[in-house]
Write a protein that holds these residues in place. Structure first.
Motif, PDB file in Angstrom:
ATOM      1  N   THR A   1     -12.576 -53.103 -24.828  1.00 26.72           N
ATOM      2  CA  THR A   1     -13.632 -52.123 -24.329  1.00 26.72           C
ATOM      3  C   THR A   1     -13.664 -52.472 -22.343  1.00 26.72           C
ATOM      4  N   PRO A   2     -14.721 -51.987 -21.959  1.00 30.92           N
ATOM      5  CA  PRO A   2     -14.462 -51.922 -19.956  1.00 30.92           C
ATOM      6  C   PRO A   2     -15.154 -53.342 -19.675  1.00 30.92           C
ATOM      7  N   VAL A   3     -14.683 -53.064 -19.300  1.00 37.05           N
ATOM      8  CA  VAL A   3     -14.975 -54.970 -18.134  1.00 37.05           C
ATOM      9  C   VAL A   3     -15.991 -54.390 -16.896  1.00 37.05           C
ATOM     10  N   LEU A   4     -16.712 -54.946 -16.418  1.00 45.08           N
ATOM     11  CA  LEU A   4     -17.251 -55.123 -15.257  1.00 45.08           C
ATOM     12  C   LEU A   4     -17.472 -55.700 -14.536  1.00 45.08           C
ATOM     13  N   LEU A   5     -17.316 -56.567 -14.067  1.00 39.59           N
ATOM     14  CA  LEU A   5     -17.579 -57.692 -12.777  1.00 39.59           C
ATOM     15  C   LEU A   5     -18.111 -57.367 -11.447  1.00 39.59           C
ATOM     16  N   ARG A   6     -19.089 -58.479 -11.333  1.00 40.54           N
ATOM     17  CA  ARG A   6     -20.453 -58.190 -10.234  1.00 40.54           C
ATOM     18  C   ARG A   6     -20.170 -58.349  -9.191  1.00 40.54           C
ATOM     19  N   CYS A   7     -20.352 -57.845  -8.059  1.00 37.34           N
ATOM     20  CA  CYS A   7     -20.330 -58.766  -7.027  1.00 37.34           C
ATOM     21  C   CYS A   7     -21.101 -58.004  -5.707  1.00 37.34           C
ATOM     22  N   ASN A   8     -22.192 -58.609  -5.121  1.00 33.78           N
ATOM     23  CA  ASN A   8     -22.554 -58.621  -4.439  1.00 33.78           C
ATOM     24  C   ASN A   8     -22.748 -59.521  -3.101  1.00 33.78           C
ATOM     25  N   TYR A   9     -22.341 -58.715  -2.040  1.00 33.92           N
ATOM     26  CA  TYR A   9     -22.411 -59.040  -0.210  1.00 33.92           C
ATOM     27  C   TYR A   9     -23.464 -58.924   0.637  1.00 33.92           C
ATOM     28  N   SER A  10     -23.308 -59.585   1.208  1.00 30.45           N
ATOM     29  CA  SER A  10     -23.976 -59.339   2.513  1.00 30.45           C
ATOM     30  C   SER A  10     -23.168 -59.893   4.276  1.00 30.45           C
ATOM     31  N   SER A  11     -23.983 -58.836   5.236  1.00 32.90           N
ATOM     32  CA  SER A  11     -22.904 -58.997   6.170  1.00 32.90           C
ATOM     33  C   SER A  11     -23.789 -58.161   6.952  1.00 32.90           C
ATOM     34  N   SER A  12     -23.577 -59.014   8.234  1.00 33.00           N
ATOM     35  CA  SER A  12     -23.983 -57.657   9.499  1.00 33.00           C
ATOM     36  C   SER A  12     -23.323 -57.150  10.072  1.00 33.00           C
ATOM     37  N   TYR A  13     -22.112 -56.810   9.680  1.00 25.72           N
ATOM     38  CA  TYR A  13     -20.895 -55.693  10.723  1.00 25.72           C
ATOM     39  C   TYR A  13     -20.405 -55.013   9.412  1.00 25.72           C
ATOM     40  N   SER A  14     -19.769 -54.367   9.458  1.00 26.11           N
ATOM     41  CA  SER A  14     -18.489 -53.490   8.593  1.00 26.11           C
ATOM     42  C   SER A  14     -17.711 -54.420   7.294  1.00 26.11           C
ATOM     43  N   PRO A  15     -17.698 -54.618   6.421  1.00 28.03           N
ATOM     44  CA  PRO A  15     -16.969 -56.207   6.421  1.00 28.03           C
ATOM     45  C   PRO A  15     -15.501 -54.883   5.589  1.00 28.03           C
ATOM     46  N   SER A  16     -14.784 -56.232   5.235  1.00 26.20           N
ATOM     47  CA  SER A  16     -13.488 -55.846   4.851  1.00 26.20           C
ATOM     48  C   SER A  16     -13.791 -56.933   3.280  1.00 26.20           C
TER      49      SER A  16
END
Lengths: 115, 114
Positions: free
Chosen positions: B17-32
Motif C-alpha cells: 500500500t502507499p506510504v505518506l510521511l508528512r513534513c512541514n518546514y519554516s524558513s526565512s530563505y529559500s531552503p534546501s
C-alpha cells in the motif's frame, strides 16, 4: 570510496571517565558535524567544524564537551567526566562544502553507555 | 529561524500500500530540504534532496517528495510499501541563515505490516 567512518561503534564508560569518539570524514570532505541522538528522539546538532577550526559549537554543552578537527587525522569529540545523561548515540556527518545544497553523509554512529 | 515539523511520530501501512510521511518546514530563505532514512543501529542514509530545481524529487528505493512552497510542505511518498522500508525517517531543512546547522525533524517511525 569509503564513507564516513566512526569508531568505536560501542563505548562503555563508568561515571567520571573520559570518552573519546573519532570520526574520519569521507575523502575530500573538509566539513564535519557532530550530532547526538537520544532514544526515540531526533538528532540534535552539537558542533560544526572545518579543518582546524570550530565554526559553530552552539549545540555543545560548554562544560566537559570539546571537539577538534586537526589538520591531520580524524575529528575527535571528547567528553570528560561522563555522567549517565551522556549515554546516547553520537553521529558524525561530513560534507564537501558549506553550501546549503550539500547533503550530509553520516557515519554509523558511536553508542556511548555510561554505567 | 528555520524549523521542521514531522506531523506523525508513527505510521503503519500494509505491505503493497502507499506510504505518506508528512513534513512541514519554516524558513526565512529559500531552503534546501532532505529526507533521510535510519535503520536500527545504523547511521542515516540520504533518500532524496530538494535544492530549488524541480519541485518533484525522486530518490532511492522508489521514494519521492514534492516541494510545495505555498503549503511549506515536503511530504515523502512511495506508491507501494515493502517490508524493508520499515525504519525511521527524518526530514531536514537547511537554509544557511548565517549558521551552519541542518535542522532535523523528530522523525517518523514507519511500520510495514505483512
Amino acid at each position: 570510496n569509503a564513507g564516513v567512518m566512526q569508531n568505536p561503534r560501542h563505548l562503555v564508560r563508568r561515571r567520571g571517565q573520559e570518552a573519546r569518539l573519532r570520526c574520519s570524514p569521507m575523502k575530500g570532505h573538509s566539513h564535519v558535524y557532530w550530532y547526538r541522538q537520544l532514544p526515540e528522539e531526533g538528532l540534535k546538532f552539537m558542533v560544526y567544524l572545518q579543518k582546524e577550526n570550530i565554526i559553530d559549537e552552539s549545540g555543545m554543552p560548554k562544560e566537559r564537551f570539546s571537539a577538534e578537527f586537526p589538520k591531520e587525522g580524524p575529528s575527535i569529540l571528547r567528553i570528560q567526566q561522563v555522567v549517565r545523561g551522556d549515554s546516547a548515540a553520537y553521529f558524525c556527518a561530513s560534507s564537501p562544502s558549506d553550501s546549503k545544497n550539500s547533503p550530509l553523509h553520516f557515519g554509523n554512529g558511536t553508542r556511548l553507555t555510561v554505567t | 529561524a528555520q524549523s521542521v515539523t514531522q506531523l506523525d511520530s508513527h505510521v503503519s501501512v500494509s505491505e503493497g500500500t502507499p506510504v505518506l510521511l508528512r513534513c512541514n518546514y519554516s524558513s526565512s530563505y529559500s531552503p534546501s530540504l532532505f529526507w533521510y532514512v535510519q535503520h536500527p543501529n545504523k547511521g542515516l542514509q540520504l533518500l532524496l534532496k530538494y535544492t530549488s530545481a524541480a519541485t518533484l524529487v525522486k530518490g532511492i528505493n522508489g521514494f519521492e517528495a514534492e516541494f510545495k512552497k505555498s503549503e511549506t510542505s515536503f511530504h515523502l511518498t512511495k506508491p507501494s510499501a515493502h517490508m524493508s522500508d520499515a525504519a525511521e525517517y527524518f526530514c531536514v531543512v537547511s537554509d544557511r541563515t548565517g549558521t551552519y546547522k541542518y535542522i532535523f525533524g523528530t522523525g517518523t517511525r514507519l511500520k510495514v505490516l505483512a
